[in-house]
Write an enzyme that holds these catalytic residues in place. Structure first.
Site, PDB file in Angstrom:
ATOM      1  N   ASP A  21       0.897  -1.096   0.021  1.00 42.09           N
ATOM      2  CA  ASP A  21      -0.182   0.193   0.229  1.00 42.09           C
ATOM      3  C   ASP A  21       0.776   1.464  -0.043  1.00 42.09           C
ATOM      4  O   ASP A  21       0.591   1.829  -0.649  1.00 42.09           O
ATOM      5  CB  ASP A  21      -0.744   0.098   0.983  1.00 42.09           C
ATOM      6  CG  ASP A  21      -0.594  -0.239   2.351  1.00 42.09           C
ATOM      7  OD1 ASP A  21       0.314  -0.308   3.113  1.00 42.09           O
ATOM      8  OD2 ASP A  21      -1.087   0.199   3.632  1.00 42.09           O
ATOM      9  N   GLY A 100      -3.694  -8.304  13.998  1.00 41.67           N
ATOM     10  CA  GLY A 100      -2.963  -8.048  13.036  1.00 41.67           C
ATOM     11  C   GLY A 100      -4.346  -7.617  11.898  1.00 41.67           C
ATOM     12  O   GLY A 100      -4.329  -8.657  10.838  1.00 41.67           O
ATOM     13  N   SER A 102      -6.208  -5.639  12.235  1.00 39.96           N
ATOM     14  CA  SER A 102      -7.249  -3.704  12.231  1.00 39.96           C
ATOM     15  C   SER A 102      -7.175  -3.228  12.916  1.00 39.96           C
ATOM     16  O   SER A 102      -8.338  -2.646  12.696  1.00 39.96           O
ATOM     17  CB  SER A 102      -7.473  -3.278  10.723  1.00 39.96           C
ATOM     18  OG  SER A 102      -6.654  -3.639   9.493  1.00 39.96           O
ATOM     19  N   ASP A 143      -5.141  -0.580   5.545  1.00 40.74           N
ATOM     20  CA  ASP A 143      -6.996  -0.831   6.063  1.00 40.74           C
ATOM     21  C   ASP A 143      -8.187   0.100   6.590  1.00 40.74           C
ATOM     22  O   ASP A 143      -9.168  -0.174   6.592  1.00 40.74           O
ATOM     23  CB  ASP A 143      -6.828  -0.271   7.675  1.00 40.74           C
ATOM     24  CG  ASP A 143      -4.610  -1.380   7.940  1.00 40.74           C
ATOM     25  OD1 ASP A 143      -4.740  -2.192   7.433  1.00 40.74           O
ATOM     26  OD2 ASP A 143      -4.149  -1.203   9.195  1.00 40.74           O
TER      27      ASP A 143
HETATM   28  C1  GLA Z   1      -0.334  -2.346   8.372  1.00 41.31           C
HETATM   29  C2  GLA Z   1      -0.886  -1.548   8.114  1.00 41.31           C
HETATM   30  C3  GLA Z   1      -0.850  -1.690   6.903  1.00 41.31           C
HETATM   31  C4  GLA Z   1      -0.128  -2.600   5.646  1.00 41.31           C
HETATM   32  C5  GLA Z   1      -0.315  -3.637   5.947  1.00 41.31           C
HETATM   33  C6  GLA Z   1       1.362  -4.498   5.155  1.00 41.31           C
HETATM   34  O1  GLA Z   1      -1.783  -3.077   8.542  1.00 41.31           O
HETATM   35  O2  GLA Z   1      -1.895  -0.319   8.789  1.00 41.31           O
HETATM   36  O3  GLA Z   1      -1.259   0.124   5.957  1.00 41.31           O
HETATM   37  O4  GLA Z   1       1.113  -1.534   5.568  1.00 41.31           O
HETATM   38  O5  GLA Z   1       0.417  -3.632   7.520  1.00 41.31           O
HETATM   39  O6  GLA Z   1      -0.225  -4.585   4.314  1.00 41.31           O
END
Ligand code: GLA
Length: 334
Positions: A21, A100, A102, A143
């Site tokens: 991202d 992980g 979010s 996220d």
């Molecule tokens: C975390 C970050 C996202 C993204 C992921 C890896 O979730 O919050 O912005 O970079 O790692 O894909």
């Protein structure tokens, strides 16, 4: 009397496309049916945050330091962007915290909506990203965009160069299972910033990594930067291939997930031995099409795609079968 405003935001699981991202690449997450409900009742002179799950209460005071990653730190980040608010903010989450999935972005999106942030999708995503940055985490937009743009029955194909999202239907006969590795993500924050810096350094040499040619990638002399760049470039190609095959050839889509995991482990180096072992175990179970780490890495969860009914979440310590859910919304009863 002030009216309470309630907003509900899902968490997300990323099916494929991690650490792309902030490189202007692509990803294919889905919003899930676990999430955060935030209710805001304005009034008084201070803001109190109450967790209806744990019973914890915090009064936000200007200038206070908050534990990084805590609800209070996130809400303080939101107020830094939105301006001061007073009243009661009640937070209820069904998401495992720090896993992980979010939980932070879900809280931020629901909180921002309840506190009266603009409702336009991209503006809201950028505002929540800035709030998380204020809270000490310089994250990308994966996220927030997944949580805002989610649609029941669909994954969301996100293009971070164009900042667009396109819903992609997921077949009904597939099961998406999230398994917790048992490792928390305590080391994640410093290593995440380091990966971002490495991607920026590789970009400075060859330009945007998702569009770099194999020749350009081969010109990166520094072996660490070369590995990071190879991951981002190939991962974006895998996102496109996954989106093409998930309906017509799910076995191939599953194979791409396993390949993505290997790349995150060996080239991007954000996995752990425990996560690698869990992915190998789950990916070899009958009826499983593919499995991989999901999100930032260094602990947290893995995601598996299987034939429906093939994986029983009860065969793990902490696992969930999740369904692709709608994005964040103000609750009509709020
Ligand atoms: C975390 C970050 C996202 C993204 C992921 C890896 O979730 O919050 O912005 O970079 O790692 O894909």
């Amino acid at each position: 009397m002030t009216r309470a405003v309630t907003a509900v935001a899902p968490g997300r699981v990323n099916l494929i496309g991690d650490h792309t991202d902030y490189a202007g690449g692509t990803a294919l997450p889905m919003a899930i049916d676990l999430g955060t409900t935030v209710t805001y009742t304005a009034g008084g002179e201070r803001l109190e945050i109450r967790s209806t799950t744990t019973g914890d209460r915090t009064i936000l005071r200007a200038g206070d330091d908050h534990e990084p990653g805590s609800f209070a730190a996130m809400v303080a980040g939101l107020l830094a962007v939105l301006g001061p608010r007073a009243g009661l903010l009640e937070v209820d989450s069904t998401l495992p915290l720090g896993a992980g999935l979010s939980s932070s972005a879900s809280l931020l999106v629901a909180g921002a909506m309840a506190l009266g942030a603009p409702q336009q999708d991209l503006e809201l995503a950028l505002l929540c990203q800035e709030a998380e940055r204020q809270a000490g985490q310089d994250v990308g937009l994966l996220d927030q965009m997944a949580i805002i743009a989610g649609r029941a029955g669909h994954a969301v194909l996100i293009d971070f160069a164009e900042l667009t999202s396109t819903p992609l239907p997921l077949p009904d006969d597939l099961q998406v299972v999230i398994v917790h590795s048992g490792q928390d993500r305590s080391l994640a924050s410093g290593a995440y910033a380091e990966r971002r810096a490495e991607v920026a350094a590789a970009e400075a040499l060859v330009g945007p990594l998702p569009r770099a040619t194999p020749q350009q990638l081969a010109e990166i002399d520094d072996p660490v930067l070369a590995r990071r760049a190879q991951h981002v470039s190939a991962e974006c190609a895998r996102v496109a291939a996954f989106a093409r095959t998930i309906i017509t050839d799910p076995a191939e889509a599953g194979r791409l997930m396993v390949e993505s995991h290997r790349s995150l482990s060996e080239l991007f180096e954000v996995s752990t031995p425990q996560i690698d072992a869990l992915v190998a175990d789950v990916a070899h179970r009958p009826g499983v099409l593919g499995a991989r780490m999901t999100g930032g890495g260094f602990g947290g969860c893995i995601v598996a795609v299987a034939e429906r009914g093939a994986l029983d979440p009860r065969s793990f310590d902490r696992a969930w079968t999740v369904r692709p859910a709608d994005g964040a919304a103000l609750s009509p009863t709020g």
